[in-house]
Design an enzyme around this catalytic site. Sequence first.
Site, PDB file in Angstrom:
ATOM      1  N   GLY A   1       0.829  -1.198   0.000  1.00 31.20           N
ATOM      2  CA  GLY A   1       0.000   0.000   0.000  1.00 31.20           C
ATOM      3  C   GLY A   1       0.864   1.248   0.000  1.00 31.20           C
ATOM      4  N   CYS A   2       0.275   2.377  -0.391  1.00 26.27           N
ATOM      5  CA  CYS A   2       1.049   3.612  -0.539  1.00 26.27           C
ATOM      6  C   CYS A   2       1.496   4.173   0.813  1.00 26.27           C
ATOM      7  CB  CYS A   2       0.255   4.636  -1.344  1.00 26.27           C
ATOM      8  SG  CYS A   2      -1.426   4.932  -0.751  1.00 26.27           S
ATOM      9  N   PHE A   3       0.562   4.312   1.775  1.00 24.60           N
ATOM     10  CA  PHE A   3       0.965   4.747   3.112  1.00 24.60           C
ATOM     11  C   PHE A   3       1.975   3.765   3.712  1.00 24.60           C
ATOM     12  CE2 PHE A   3      -3.056   7.384   3.912  1.00 24.60           C
ATOM     13  CZ  PHE A   3      -2.374   8.577   3.999  1.00 24.60           C
TER      14      PHE A   3
ATOM     15  N   ALA B   1       5.547   4.388   2.392  1.00 23.42           N
ATOM     16  CA  ALA B   1       6.211   5.556   2.969  1.00 23.42           C
ATOM     17  C   ALA B   1       6.620   5.325   4.416  1.00 23.42           C
ATOM     18  CB  ALA B   1       5.291   6.778   2.865  1.00 23.42           C
TER      19      ALA B   1
END
Length: 323
Positions: free
Chosen positions: A132-134, A137
Amino acid sequence: MIKIGIIGGAGYTSNELIKILNNHPKVEIKNIVSTTYPGIPIEEIHQNLIGEMTKRFSRKITDDIDLLFLCIGHGQSKKILKNICEKINVIDLSNDFRMNNNSIFQKRRFKYGLPELNKKILKKTKNIANPGCFATAIQLAILPLAKSNLLKKNIHISAITGSTGAGRMNNEKLNFSWRNNNISTYKVLNHSHIMEVKQTINQLQKKYNGKIYFIPYRGCFSRGIISTLYTRIELSFEEIKKLYYNFYKKNPFIFISEKEIHLKQVINTNKCIINLNYFKKKVIITSIIDNLIKGASGQAVQNMNIMYNLKETCGLKLTPLGV
């Protein structure tokens, strides 16, 4: 040439994936499926691809491909894979196979596709679950600490994402008049991506008993994620900086910046830039990525490169948008 198929071709992540793969020297895009726009020229939906992509959206994937990218909504991948030939490799951008307890479907076993964590594993697999993107990061911000068994206390995270993080959908909170000049929290302390973070910490540091508090925000911009977290660490600031530089020195998309960082440094790239600060035994880590590229399609292509033993940066030398 690696023959490519894409299912879910009309979304934001597909747009980025098509852009990258269309200029990748080692691939050939065979077909792009959209159940919403079958037979429609791709450039009519992705208008930034006018003059770049002459294909039309297909109704189904053919069996003459080597690799299938799934760019569909969460919970849909198993329905699709029932009808996909087992010899075809798969990179899934949904959350369906990211967790270890749900990583097997029929004869396929998916491996978690965070390259900076699992590169050796990804070289040997045929099925990858893109993070996932979050989660991307946040994990890139803490991997060096977890790898060195340094996470002891609770982790506090705030992160803000652009509107494309929610995909193309008819939602009041995505329209311009609501989102412009506005900001809001959502899924406070209950975002699904933290499950991925916990799984990774457990992989590297099994005895971590701290809690993770995550507050996500919707931003009034279209793309990008900026995440800031802090936790107590029993090291000096110089030791922490050395740890990060050494950990990421062989990872071509991760950069440690001594200066304050901002989203325009990474938009339109597969980079993650990390900034470190220190205050009263607490390390403060800020990371920035483009949610559509390093948080989705670019990372998927990075995983493809690893899977097929290509140079990791192949097709991904992208330039930031700048000012």
